[in-house]
Design an enzyme around this catalytic site. Structure first.
Site, PDB file in Angstrom:
ATOM      1  CE  LYS A 202      -3.388   2.476   2.739  1.00 21.16           C
ATOM      2  NZ  LYS A 202      -4.240   2.527   3.911  1.00 21.16           N
TER       3      LYS A 202
ATOM      4  CD  GLU B  86       9.629  -5.605   7.002  1.00 24.28           C
ATOM      5  OE1 GLU B  86       9.433  -4.514   6.402  1.00 24.28           O
ATOM      6  OE2 GLU B  86       9.405  -5.751   8.209  1.00 24.28           O
TER       7      GLU B  86
ATOM      8  N   GLY C 194      -4.672  -1.566   5.175  1.00 27.96           N
ATOM      9  CA  GLY C 194      -3.903  -2.717   4.694  1.00 27.96           C
ATOM     10  C   GLY C 194      -4.586  -4.043   5.006  1.00 27.96           C
ATOM     11  NE  ARG C 195      -5.948  -3.272  11.132  1.00 31.09           N
ATOM     12  CZ  ARG C 195      -5.297  -2.125  11.165  1.00 31.09           C
ATOM     13  NH1 ARG C 195      -4.198  -1.954  10.441  1.00 31.09           N
ATOM     14  NH2 ARG C 195      -5.740  -1.115  11.900  1.00 31.09           N
TER      15      ARG C 195
ATOM     16  CD  GLU D 203      -1.372  -3.906  11.576  1.00 30.45           C
ATOM     17  OE1 GLU D 203      -0.190  -4.281  11.681  1.00 30.45           O
ATOM     18  OE2 GLU D 203      -1.942  -3.777  10.478  1.00 30.45           O
TER      19      GLU D 203
ATOM     20  CG  HIS E 234      -4.232 -34.954  17.720  1.00 29.09           C
ATOM     21  ND1 HIS E 234      -4.389 -36.181  18.336  1.00 29.09           N
ATOM     22  CD2 HIS E 234      -5.240 -34.842  16.834  1.00 29.09           C
ATOM     23  CE1 HIS E 234      -5.435 -36.795  17.793  1.00 29.09           C
ATOM     24  NE2 HIS E 234      -5.982 -36.003  16.888  1.00 29.09           N
TER      25      HIS E 234
ATOM     26  CE  LYS F  23       6.262  -0.828  10.134  1.00 28.16           C
ATOM     27  NZ  LYS F  23       5.288  -0.207   9.256  1.00 28.16           N
TER      28      LYS F  23
HETATM   29  O1  F6P Z   1       3.639  -2.581   9.709  1.00 30.18           O
HETATM   30  C1  F6P Z   1       2.290  -2.830   9.646  1.00 30.18           C
HETATM   31  C2  F6P Z   1       1.729  -2.563   8.274  1.00 30.18           C
HETATM   32  O2  F6P Z   1       1.684  -1.210   8.037  1.00 30.18           O
HETATM   33  C3  F6P Z   1       0.367  -3.203   8.105  1.00 30.18           C
HETATM   34  O3  F6P Z   1      -0.640  -2.424   8.589  1.00 30.18           O
HETATM   35  C4  F6P Z   1       0.331  -3.432   6.636  1.00 30.18           C
HETATM   36  O4  F6P Z   1      -0.656  -4.364   6.287  1.00 30.18           O
HETATM   37  C5  F6P Z   1       1.728  -3.913   6.370  1.00 30.18           C
HETATM   38  O5  F6P Z   1       2.529  -3.158   7.262  1.00 30.18           O
HETATM   39  C6  F6P Z   1       2.221  -3.761   4.972  1.00 30.18           C
HETATM   40  O6  F6P Z   1       2.161  -2.433   4.542  1.00 30.18           O
HETATM   41  P1  F6P Z   1       2.304  -2.034   3.019  1.00 30.18           P
HETATM   42  O7  F6P Z   1       1.175  -2.678   2.278  1.00 30.18           O
HETATM   43  O8  F6P Z   1       2.241  -0.548   2.990  1.00 30.18           O
HETATM   44  O9  F6P Z   1       3.618  -2.570   2.533  1.00 30.18           O
END
Ligand code: F6P
Length: 550
Positions: free
Chosen positions: A211, A217, A271-272, A357, A388, A514
């Site tokens: 987003k 990452e 995002g979620r 979140e 289990h 972060k």
């Molecule tokens: O660090 C949390 C977050 O901002 C989430 O809310 C989001 O889903 C995820 O990182 C990934 O964010 P992006 O889609 O901006 O890479």
């Protein structure tokens, strides 16, 4: 309608009444509630389009629900639902509307946001996604050496990974054979390396899903994927093999992706909550546009129900209120999700992000301290494996763990007696958790024992029962029912956030770690001294530098 300041919910009389009611009813056993009311299942269950919610195995009476609904009214739930639906900026800390429901609207609908109708924009992106996914699925989108795409790798994390991953896995029975969709989220190099070692760059398409398009990452994985690709292709080939999904067009362009190959969405999609947007592209590639539309339609059916049904017959509202009953008034700290369906095995992880979140917050919407427990710890695992692993604690441990059991009535993979066995196991667990096993029953099983042996074994064979659960029974896991299920949990989380006075749509709590990671990263380089840290962190940095590369 201006958003009112939240009432101090824990200072209201209904809050006090709920505490009193909990004290007065906490010794009540569900076994007796079922024994005295043969209609309990009918009275405490609800069906919508092939999705049954059985909430009868809860420590509730009609009075409990009455009080919980009063609580929802005091928190102005109806007003907040309307504010969300109408596109008010209810995400106040980021000054954004919250409109994932707009992503599921049919083309005939209309929803003005800041004077612009959101629906045509949503459908314009859907049309572009459809054209693109049809080409890839139909073998018309050719890779650099003229072959069709056979593998798609989604590079994204959090909401840009979990939602699409869960839906794609759940709907594996609808996937196009020969087109494999992979998800790489972790910055741990082994995730990408182990995925790529099986793939051919000439037939692989990467989706960079972010987003913000600033998440390290994802961007590191995207760079590594590009390097891997360029080992056997040229810069000019990138356009056939890399597309982006983002709200940040300038960052996508700066990364070297042609805006033609970017699919956008809007800041009013959290995002979620984004699987319904272009973030759902890997799902569409796997199951095709029509199935993806059915998924959106399922979500929309749940929205219509949520926005129109009275609270007493409203699935997301009931799930949320029952959750609040245990979380706030019983102080149960966790909530377990057990899908009895292998395809849904990552659903607990998605709901974990969605719920924790959104509602893992200690201050209210306007920064006020909240003097009560908010979002629970969400966890879970697929059944029957979970039986289990950790069911011992659910049956005989000391904690109250409310559970959701999710069970399809039909399997896409009929294999001998297996589905019946799975169903029997799921139902048996909810029954055992509810009923428990008393002394008389246990004694009958131990009638061959006496004396010390009996004294030792009897207490170990007792099950207190009275462990609450909801059962969500789907006719089958289909795109439509999956849409309903995902939207159900979204709305449940929203309702709980409203009652606790939380803004469920920001996530400031993920920022600090972060920030510190950015500070620590350069300190890991050889010759760099650790900055100012506590002794533990500084010691661990030194330890890394001593041992790394040995
Ligand atoms: O660090 C949390 C977050 O901002 C989430 O809310 C989001 O889903 C995820 O990182 C990934 O964010 P992006 O889609 O901006 O890479």
């Amino acid at each position: 309608m201006a958003a009112p300041r939240q009432t101090d919910i824990n200072a209201t009389s209904v809050w006090a009444k709920l505490h009193q009611h909990q004290r007065a009813t906490r010794h009540m056993h569900m076994r007796e509630l079922f024994d005295t009311d043969p209609q309990r299942f009918q009275r405490f269950s609800l069906e919508l389009d092939g999705l049954l919610l059985d909430y009868s195995k809860n420590r509730i009476t009609e009075r409990t629900l009455e009080l919980l609904i009063e609580l929802a009214n005091v928190a102005d739930l109806a007003g907040w639902m309307e504010r969300m639906r109408g596109g008010e900026r209810i995400n106040v800390s980021e000054n954004r509307a919250v409109l994932h429901t707009a992503l599921r609207l049919p083309e005939t609908a209309s929803l003005p946001v800041d004077g612009v109708d959101a629906v045509p924009e949503v459908h314009a992106v859907l049309r572009r996604l459809r054209v693109f996914s049809d080409k890839v699925r139909g073998g018309e989108w050719l890779g650099c050496d003229g072959q069709a795409i056979r593998d798609v790798v989604n590079l994204g994390i959090g909401g840009s990974d979990l939602g699409p991953l869960v839906v794609k896995e759940a709907l594996a029975a609808y996937a196009q054979p020969g087109l494999n969709v992979h998800f790489v989220s972790n910055v741990d190099g082994q995730h990408l390396a182990r995925t790529l070692e099986r793939l051919n760059p000439a037939t692989t398409l990467f989706i960079i899903a972010s987003k913000s398009f600033t998440t390290p990452e994802t961007l590191l994985n995207a760079q590594a994927a590009r390097q891997w690709f360029l080992q056997s292709a040229t810069e000019a080939d990138i356009a056939r093999h890399f597309v982006a999904v983002s709200t940040n067009a300038p960052a996508v362009t700066a990364f070297g992706i042609d805006p033609e190959h970017m699919f956008g969405f809007w800041d009013w999609v959290g995002g979620r909550y984004s699987v319904w947007s272009a973030i759902g592209l890997p799902v569409m590639l796997a199951i095709g546009y029509d199935n993806f539309r059915a998924f959106l339609d399922g979500g929309h059916a749940m929205d219509r129900h949520f926005f129109s049904a009275p609270f007493a017959a409203n699935m997301p509202v009931l799930l949320a209120l029952i959750g609040i009953w245990y979380n706030t008034f019983y102080r149960a700290h966790t909530h377990a999700i057990m899908p009895y369906d292998h395809g849904l095995r990552r659903l607990p992880a998605h709901i974990q992000q969605l719920d924790m979140e959104s509602n893992g917050k200690r201050v209210g919407r306007y920064g006020e301290a909240l003097d009560f427990d908010t979002g629970p710890v969400i966890w879970g695992e697929e059944g029957a494996n979970s039986q289990h692993a950790f069911f011992q604690l659910l049956h005989q441990g000391t904690r109250l763990v409310p559970c959701d059991f999710i069970l399809p009535m039909n399997s896409h993979y009929p294999l001998g007696e297996q589905h019946h066995v799975l169903v029997a196991n799921c139902l048996a667990q909810t029954e055992a958790l509810m009923r428990g096993k008393g002394e008389a029953e246990a004694m009958r099983e131990l009638s061959h024992l006496s004396g010390e042996q009996l004294d030792m074994l009897l207490p170990q064979k007792l099950f207190p029962g009275n462990q609450p659960s909801n059962t969500l029974a789907l006719d089958k896991v289909t795109p439509y029912s999956m849409g309903m299920l995902m939207a159900l949990y979204e709305h449940k989380v929203f309702v709980q956030g409203v009652i606790w006075g939380i803004n469920s749509f920001d996530q400031w709590g993920v920022e600090y770690g972060k920030q510190l990671a950015r500070r620590i990263l350069p300190e890991l380089a050889p010759g760099c001294e650790p900055g100012r840290h506590d002794a533990s962190t500084a010691g661990l940095i030194r330890h890394f530098k001593e041992r790394h590369g040995k």
